[in-house]
Each structure stands twice: as structure tokens, then as C-alpha cells.
Design an enzyme around this catalytic site. Structure first.
Site, PDB file in Angstrom:
ATOM      1  N   ASN A 279     -53.446 -42.287  81.869  1.00 22.50           N
ATOM      2  CA  ASN A 279     -54.476 -41.264  81.648  1.00 22.50           C
ATOM      3  C   ASN A 279     -55.117 -41.437  80.271  1.00 22.50           C
ATOM      4  OD1 ASN A 279     -55.944 -39.007  82.586  1.00 22.50           O
ATOM      5  ND2 ASN A 279     -54.731 -37.643  81.289  1.00 22.50           N
TER       6      ASN A 279
ATOM      7  N   LYS B  49     -50.274 -34.012  83.578  1.00 25.67           N
ATOM      8  CA  LYS B  49     -50.439 -32.635  83.087  1.00 25.67           C
ATOM      9  C   LYS B  49     -51.384 -31.743  83.889  1.00 25.67           C
ATOM     10  CE  LYS B  49     -54.236 -33.723  79.971  1.00 25.67           C
ATOM     11  NZ  LYS B  49     -54.901 -33.476  78.718  1.00 25.67           N
TER      12      LYS B  49
ATOM     13  N   SER C 176     -44.565 -26.504  77.263  1.00 24.12           N
ATOM     14  CA  SER C 176     -45.823 -25.774  77.446  1.00 24.12           C
ATOM     15  C   SER C 176     -45.546 -24.287  77.608  1.00 24.12           C
ATOM     16  CB  SER C 176     -46.498 -26.308  78.712  1.00 24.12           C
ATOM     17  OG  SER C 176     -47.493 -25.425  79.153  1.00 24.12           O
TER      18      SER C 176
ATOM     19  N   TYR D 285     -46.032 -28.757  88.111  1.00 28.68           N
ATOM     20  CA  TYR D 285     -46.169 -29.205  86.714  1.00 28.68           C
ATOM     21  C   TYR D 285     -45.274 -28.353  85.810  1.00 28.68           C
ATOM     22  CZ  TYR D 285     -48.008 -29.421  81.972  1.00 28.68           C
ATOM     23  OH  TYR D 285     -48.111 -29.519  80.602  1.00 28.68           O
TER      24      TYR D 285
ATOM     25  N   LYS E 210     -41.725 -29.193  83.534  1.00 27.05           N
ATOM     26  CA  LYS E 210     -41.469 -28.897  82.118  1.00 27.05           C
ATOM     27  C   LYS E 210     -40.168 -28.100  81.964  1.00 27.05           C
ATOM     28  CE  LYS E 210     -44.992 -30.855  80.188  1.00 27.05           C
ATOM     29  NZ  LYS E 210     -44.781 -32.075  79.424  1.00 27.05           N
TER      30      LYS E 210
ATOM     31  N   TYR F  87     -46.402 -25.665  73.674  1.00 29.70           N
ATOM     32  CA  TYR F  87     -47.804 -25.583  73.235  1.00 29.70           C
ATOM     33  C   TYR F  87     -48.527 -24.469  73.970  1.00 29.70           C
ATOM     34  CZ  TYR F  87     -46.847 -30.637  72.474  1.00 29.70           C
ATOM     35  OH  TYR F  87     -46.314 -31.856  72.146  1.00 29.70           O
TER      36      TYR F  87
ATOM     37  N   PRO G 147     -56.758 -18.968  91.448  1.00 28.84           N
ATOM     38  CA  PRO G 147     -55.373 -18.668  91.861  1.00 28.84           C
ATOM     39  C   PRO G 147     -54.376 -19.196  90.833  1.00 28.84           C
ATOM     40  CG  PRO G 147     -56.621 -19.627  93.684  1.00 28.84           C
ATOM     41  CD  PRO G 147     -57.499 -19.722  92.471  1.00 28.84           C
ATOM     42  N   GLY G 148     -53.370 -18.392  90.548  1.00 30.96           N
ATOM     43  CA  GLY G 148     -52.315 -18.825  89.622  1.00 30.96           C
ATOM     44  C   GLY G 148     -52.581 -18.463  88.174  1.00 30.96           C
TER      45      GLY G 148
HETATM   46  P1  NAD Z   1     -52.731 -36.910  78.017  1.00 28.35           P
HETATM   47  O1  NAD Z   1     -52.778 -37.178  79.489  1.00 28.35           O
HETATM   48  O2  NAD Z   1     -53.972 -37.117  77.225  1.00 28.35           O
HETATM   49  O3  NAD Z   1     -51.562 -37.782  77.350  1.00 28.35           O
HETATM   50  C1  NAD Z   1     -50.392 -38.124  78.054  1.00 28.35           C
HETATM   51  C2  NAD Z   1     -50.190 -39.620  77.874  1.00 28.35           C
HETATM   52  O4  NAD Z   1     -48.993 -40.012  78.560  1.00 28.35           O
HETATM   53  C3  NAD Z   1     -51.331 -40.451  78.462  1.00 28.35           C
HETATM   54  O5  NAD Z   1     -51.782 -41.362  77.476  1.00 28.35           O
HETATM   55  C4  NAD Z   1     -50.701 -41.185  79.647  1.00 28.35           C
HETATM   56  O6  NAD Z   1     -51.270 -42.452  79.846  1.00 28.35           O
HETATM   57  C5  NAD Z   1     -49.247 -41.233  79.227  1.00 28.35           C
HETATM   58  N1  NAD Z   1     -48.285 -41.314  80.338  1.00 28.35           N
HETATM   59  C6  NAD Z   1     -48.233 -40.502  81.424  1.00 28.35           C
HETATM   60  N2  NAD Z   1     -47.224 -40.890  82.210  1.00 28.35           N
HETATM   61  C7  NAD Z   1     -46.613 -41.945  81.607  1.00 28.35           C
HETATM   62  C8  NAD Z   1     -45.526 -42.789  81.936  1.00 28.35           C
HETATM   63  N3  NAD Z   1     -44.854 -42.634  83.082  1.00 28.35           N
HETATM   64  N4  NAD Z   1     -45.174 -43.774  81.097  1.00 28.35           N
HETATM   65  C9  NAD Z   1     -45.868 -43.967  79.935  1.00 28.35           C
HETATM   66  N5  NAD Z   1     -46.912 -43.207  79.575  1.00 28.35           N
HETATM   67  C10 NAD Z   1     -47.291 -42.215  80.410  1.00 28.35           C
HETATM   68  O7  NAD Z   1     -52.184 -35.423  77.824  1.00 28.35           O
HETATM   69  P2  NAD Z   1     -52.074 -34.541  76.511  1.00 28.35           P
HETATM   70  O8  NAD Z   1     -52.994 -33.392  76.660  1.00 28.35           O
HETATM   71  O9  NAD Z   1     -52.139 -35.392  75.308  1.00 28.35           O
HETATM   72  O10 NAD Z   1     -50.595 -33.976  76.701  1.00 28.35           O
HETATM   73  C11 NAD Z   1     -49.469 -34.571  76.081  1.00 28.35           C
HETATM   74  C12 NAD Z   1     -48.224 -33.820  76.527  1.00 28.35           C
HETATM   75  O11 NAD Z   1     -48.367 -32.445  76.157  1.00 28.35           O
HETATM   76  C13 NAD Z   1     -47.983 -33.836  78.029  1.00 28.35           C
HETATM   77  O12 NAD Z   1     -46.595 -33.949  78.258  1.00 28.35           O
HETATM   78  C14 NAD Z   1     -48.488 -32.485  78.475  1.00 28.35           C
HETATM   79  O13 NAD Z   1     -47.836 -32.043  79.651  1.00 28.35           O
HETATM   80  C15 NAD Z   1     -48.131 -31.617  77.285  1.00 28.35           C
HETATM   81  N6  NAD Z   1     -48.957 -30.405  77.183  1.00 28.35           N
HETATM   82  C16 NAD Z   1     -50.316 -30.524  77.158  1.00 28.35           C
HETATM   83  C17 NAD Z   1     -51.108 -29.373  77.096  1.00 28.35           C
HETATM   84  C18 NAD Z   1     -52.618 -29.471  77.093  1.00 28.35           C
HETATM   85  O14 NAD Z   1     -53.268 -28.454  77.345  1.00 28.35           O
HETATM   86  N7  NAD Z   1     -53.209 -30.622  76.787  1.00 28.35           N
HETATM   87  C19 NAD Z   1     -50.502 -28.114  77.045  1.00 28.35           C
HETATM   88  C20 NAD Z   1     -49.116 -28.032  77.054  1.00 28.35           C
HETATM   89  C21 NAD Z   1     -48.346 -29.197  77.127  1.00 28.35           C
HETATM   90  N1  UFG Z   2     -61.472 -20.892  82.804  1.00 30.43           N
HETATM   91  C1  UFG Z   2     -62.705 -20.556  83.311  1.00 30.43           C
HETATM   92  N2  UFG Z   2     -63.490 -21.563  83.793  1.00 30.43           N
HETATM   93  C2  UFG Z   2     -63.116 -22.866  83.780  1.00 30.43           C
HETATM   94  C3  UFG Z   2     -61.849 -23.193  83.241  1.00 30.43           C
HETATM   95  C4  UFG Z   2     -61.049 -22.174  82.777  1.00 30.43           C
HETATM   96  O1  UFG Z   2     -63.082 -19.392  83.342  1.00 30.43           O
HETATM   97  O2  UFG Z   2     -63.872 -23.739  84.238  1.00 30.43           O
HETATM   98  C5  UFG Z   2     -60.621 -19.825  82.241  1.00 30.43           C
HETATM   99  C6  UFG Z   2     -59.276 -19.666  82.931  1.00 30.43           C
HETATM  100  O3  UFG Z   2     -59.383 -18.795  84.020  1.00 30.43           O
HETATM  101  C7  UFG Z   2     -58.408 -19.127  81.788  1.00 30.43           C
HETATM  102  C8  UFG Z   2     -59.009 -19.771  80.534  1.00 30.43           C
HETATM  103  O4  UFG Z   2     -60.329 -20.166  80.908  1.00 30.43           O
HETATM  104  O5  UFG Z   2     -58.579 -17.730  81.681  1.00 30.43           O
HETATM  105  C9  UFG Z   2     -58.237 -20.996  80.065  1.00 30.43           C
HETATM  106  O6  UFG Z   2     -58.095 -21.910  81.145  1.00 30.43           O
HETATM  107  P1  UFG Z   2     -57.609 -23.417  80.924  1.00 30.43           P
HETATM  108  O7  UFG Z   2     -57.631 -24.074  82.261  1.00 30.43           O
HETATM  109  O8  UFG Z   2     -58.345 -24.039  79.818  1.00 30.43           O
HETATM  110  O9  UFG Z   2     -56.109 -23.237  80.401  1.00 30.43           O
HETATM  111  P2  UFG Z   2     -54.864 -22.520  81.102  1.00 30.43           P
HETATM  112  O10 UFG Z   2     -54.388 -21.489  80.134  1.00 30.43           O
HETATM  113  O11 UFG Z   2     -55.141 -22.102  82.475  1.00 30.43           O
HETATM  114  O12 UFG Z   2     -53.843 -23.746  81.232  1.00 30.43           O
HETATM  115  C10 UFG Z   2     -53.414 -24.472  80.101  1.00 30.43           C
HETATM  116  C11 UFG Z   2     -53.061 -25.897  80.515  1.00 30.43           C
HETATM  117  C12 UFG Z   2     -51.919 -25.900  81.465  1.00 30.43           C
HETATM  118  C13 UFG Z   2     -50.768 -25.158  80.881  1.00 30.43           C
HETATM  119  C14 UFG Z   2     -51.192 -23.776  80.456  1.00 30.43           C
HETATM  120  C15 UFG Z   2     -50.099 -23.030  79.753  1.00 30.43           C
HETATM  121  O13 UFG Z   2     -54.162 -26.498  81.152  1.00 30.43           O
HETATM  122  O14 UFG Z   2     -51.510 -27.225  81.702  1.00 30.43           O
HETATM  123  O15 UFG Z   2     -52.291 -23.871  79.562  1.00 30.43           O
HETATM  124  O16 UFG Z   2     -49.686 -23.766  78.653  1.00 30.43           O
HETATM  125  F1  UFG Z   2     -49.788 -25.070  81.818  1.00 30.43           F
END
Ligand code: NAD
Ligand code: UFG
Length: 339
Positions: free
Chosen positions: A36, A85, A125, A149, A153, A177, A294-295
Site C-alpha cells: 500500500n 487498514k 487504534s 480490522y 488490532k 492512534y 453504518p458502523g
Molecule cells: P499505510 O497503509 O500507509 O502503511 C502501512 C504500510 O505497511 C504500507 O506501506 C504497506 O505497504 C505495509 N504493509 C502492509 N502489509 C504488510 C506486510 N504484510 N508486510 C510488509 N509490509 C506491509 O497505513 P498508515 O496509515 O501509515 O498506518 C500505519 C499503521 O497504523 C497501520 O497498522 C494502521 O492500521 C495503523 N493505524 C492507522 C490509522 C490511520 O488512520 N491512518 C489509525 C489507527 C491505526
Molecule cells: N466522514 C464523512 N464523509 C466522508 C468520510 C468521513 O462525513 O467521506 C465522517 C465520518 O462519518 C466520521 C468522520 O468523518 O464522522 C471521520 O471519518 P474517517 O473515516 O476519517 O475516520 P473514522 O473515525 O471513521 O475512522 C478512523 C480510521 C479507522 C479507525 C478509526 C478509529 O479510518 O481505521 O479512525 O481509530 F479504525
């Protein structure tokens, strides 16, 4: 702490962490299968901090490749970002998510044990709080999940807790996070969603750049001040710095299990974010109100006190800077690292 293995280091949060690690005098070694991401992010990291990190393109499910990395580098600790993710994708492809995230982490932990490296910081998360009973959310709130997902976690958290209780030589930090947005101040690294973004900020920036017509606001009938969902948005560079602080604490207290929220403690609604974005960029973001997604939950924001007290972590950037920086990245890179 010097040599830090960063799984998922080419991704959104990982690339920002690389910059912070280098700036803190550490030596990050990236392990990423680029499922990704692209290694162009590493070139961009070099252009910010002058270091192109050593890079292994490999999968965390590949135990031989993991063993090779530990054999070839004197690793002090691991930051484990690698994972899939997308909540929606995890509902459609649960087995892929459990295999990649949970089985992948098990492979990593086995390789760490073989190598005698027992320090790990894990990307968890706020999703593990499920539908919280109230806000702000503290680390001791009950845990639950509603999708594969989130379950992945929570399972990884359980595995890491069990591991710690089985052998106190481990030092484990779970970082939960909240909602990371924004991009590095340089505008050189940022988030590259695949396809149409699911998350709010990348959706807004895609509308701003003209790739999407309008934002769909998912519900305006929540019990929140303006009826739209409230979240704890945190600048990705602040979040990244939290990992350096977590490593520094692990160095000082090498045999602890700790859990920290990484958030700002302030909730903003969807319309707060849209209005702030319009204000700081001067770009109109047309939107329509759609039904709830939803969710989704009404509100989710952190009690950040534990991370403040024990890590010295405090977010430096406010919502305006998050919007400005997200836009600087998007405007300069409408097609991600291809530009
Ligand atoms: P991202 O997808 O940009 O980064 C994840 C990276 O992991 C990617 O570069 C992907 O290529 C690599 N990867 C995935 N599976 C792999 C595997 N099997 N082996 C080696 N590499 C692999 O996502 P991000 O937003 O940088 O998130 C990083 C971490 O933080 C993730 O674990 C995600 O679940 C967690 N997280 C993200 C958010 C968010 O909103 N971005 C929120 C809470 C937690
Ligand atoms: N939202 C909209 N329109 C969109 C996208 C989002 O109105 O197109 C709203 C959602 O309903 C929510 C807020 O914007 O109220 C934030 O939504 P995000 O999808 O940006 O973030 P979430 O809080 O739903 O989810 C994020 C990560 C998940 C993680 C979660 C809790 O994407 O992976 O935070 O950490 F599980």
C-alpha cells in the site's frame, strides 16, 4: 536506542516516523512489502532529512526475510506499522486481514524472539474502544470491535499482552492512534489513499483539487453540537514524534508493558474540519448531507493525559495547521508520489 526496524515504514505514518527518528539521531531500517505504498516515499524522506533509510522490500509473513534482516542489522527495537487498514475492505476480506495483520505480527514476534530483540512499539487504534460509553476516552475503558480490522488490532494487543506476561524481558508499547491527518510541513510526504478515499481529510483534499465533485457528510443527526460526527484529529507529524518518545521511554524502562492514547484531547466535527479547511485554503468545499455511514459512532476523542505524563507527549499542531499541511501535500501531489 539506535537501530530501529520500522515495518510499514514506506506508508503514511511510517514515512513521517522515519523523519522524526532520523531527526532524533536514530537509524531507521525500513521493512515494507509496498502493498500500500511506494519506495518513492523513502526518496522524499531523504530529501527532507538527508538520509535514505536502509530498505528491505519484504513481507512480515516471510520469516526467512525477517531472520535475514535481524541477522544483518543490530536492531535495538521494532516499530510495527505494517498492516492493512481499511475497515470496509476488512469486512469484505476478513481472512486476508487476519492473515496479514495477525499472522504477520506473529511471524514478526517469532523472528524477534529468535533474534533476542524484545522491544516493540505497536500501531493500535482508537477503534479498539468500539462504541465508547463516554468521551474523553481513557486507556482503561472497555475494549470491543465491530469489524475485522478492529478485531485484528484487538487480537494483536492481546497477543502482545500475553507475550509480556509470559516473559517480562519484553518491553511493549501499544499506541492507540486517534485520527491522523495532515502531512509533513515540507509538503514532500503525505497520505496516498488507493482509489476513492474512505477517510474524511483525504476526501476533502480530493474535492479541493477537483478530483471529486463534492463531499458526502455521513449524517447530521448525531447527538453532537452540529449533528455531525466528532473525532480527535491529530497531525501525523505529532503522532510520529510520539513513537520517538515511546522508544525513549522503552530505553529508560526496558521491561514494561504500556498503553497510550495518541490524540490531542479535542474533538472536531465534520463541519468544523470542512469549515477550517475552507478558511485556511480559501477553497470552497461543496457538500451534501447523506445518511449515517453504518458502523460510525457519534464522537471519539482521547484523554491524552497518560501519554503527556509518562511520555511527555503533547500535540503541537492545531486543526488549522493540519488542514494547511494536508493541502500543501495534496496540491503539490494530486496523484501522490507519481507527481
Ligand atoms: P499505510 O497503509 O500507509 O502503511 C502501512 C504500510 O505497511 C504500507 O506501506 C504497506 O505497504 C505495509 N504493509 C502492509 N502489509 C504488510 C506486510 N504484510 N508486510 C510488509 N509490509 C506491509 O497505513 P498508515 O496509515 O501509515 O498506518 C500505519 C499503521 O497504523 C497501520 O497498522 C494502521 O492500521 C495503523 N493505524 C492507522 C490509522 C490511520 O488512520 N491512518 C489509525 C489507527 C491505526
Ligand atoms: N466522514 C464523512 N464523509 C466522508 C468520510 C468521513 O462525513 O467521506 C465522517 C465520518 O462519518 C466520521 C468522520 O468523518 O464522522 C471521520 O471519518 P474517517 O473515516 O476519517 O475516520 P473514522 O473515525 O471513521 O475512522 C478512523 C480510521 C479507522 C479507525 C478509526 C478509529 O479510518 O481505521 O479512525 O481509530 F479504525
Amino acid at each position: 536506542m539506535k537501530n530501529i526496524l520500522v515495518t510499514g515504514g514506506a506508508g503514511f505514518i511510517g514515512s513521517h516516523a522515519l523523519v522524526e527518528l532520523v531527526e532524533a539521531g536514530m537509524n531507521p531500517i525500513v521493512y515494507d512489502n509496498l502493498s500500500n505504498s511506494t519506495d518513492k516515499s523513502l526518496k522524499a524522506v531523504e530529501s527532507i532529512c538527508g538520509v535514505y533509510p536502509k530498505f528491505y522490500q519484504a513481507d512480515i509473513l516471510d520469516e526467512e526475510a525477517l531472520d535475514r534482516v535481524f541477522a544483518e542489522n543490530d536492531i535495538d527495537a521494532v516499530i510495527h506499522f505494517a498492516g492493512l487498514k481499511s475497515v470496509g475492505e476488512s469486512v469484505a476480506q476478513p481472512v486476508r486481514y487476519y492473515e496479514n495483520n495477525v499472522a504477520g505480527t506473529v511471524c514478526l514476534l517469532k523472528a524477534m524472539e529468535r533474534a533476542g530483540v524484545r522491544k516493540i512499539v505497536f500501531s493500535s487504534s482508537a477503534t479498539v474502544y468500539g462504541s465508547p460509553k463516554s468521551c474523553p476516552i481513557s486507556e482503561d475503558f472497555p475494549l470491543s470491535t465491530t469489524n475485522p480490522y478492529g478485531a485484528s488490532k484487538l487480537m494483536i494487543e492481546s497477543i502482545l499482552k500475553d507475550l509480556y506476561h509470559s516473559d517480562h524481558r519484553w518491553g511493549i508499547t501499544l499506541l492507540r492512534y486517534f485520527n491522523p491527518i495532515g502531512a509533513h510541513k515540507s509538503g514532500k510526504i503525505g497520505e496516498v489513499p488507493s482509489g476513492i478515499p474512505n477517510n474524511l481529510m483525504p476526501y476533502i483534499t480530493n474535492v479541493a483539487v477537483g478530483q471529486l465533485e463534492k463531499l458526502h457528510v455521513f449524517g447530521n443527526d448525531y447527538p453532537t453540537p452540529d449533528g455531525t460526527g466528532v473525532r480527535d484529529y491529530i497531525h501525523v507529524s505529532d503522532l510520529a514524534r510520539g513513537h520517538v518518545l515511546a522508544l525513549q521511554r522503552l530505553e529508560k524502562y526496558p521491561e514494561e508493558l504500556n498503553i497510550y492514547n495518541l490524540g490531542t484531547g479535542t474533538g472536531y466535527s465534520v463541519l468544523d474540519l470542512v469549515n477550517t479547511f475552507m478558511e485556511v485554503t480559501g477553497i470552497d468545499i461543496p457538500y451534501v448531507i447523506d445518511p449515517r455511514r453504518p458502523g460510525d459512532i457519534a464522537e471519539c476523542y482521547a484523554n491524552p493525559e497518560k501519554a503527556k505524563k509518562e511520555l511527555g507527549f503533547e500535540a503541537q499542531f492545531g486543526i488549522k495547521e493540519m488542514c494547511e499541511d494536508a493541502w500543501r501535500w495534496q496540491e503539490g501531489h494530486p496523484h501522490g508520489y507519481e507527481d
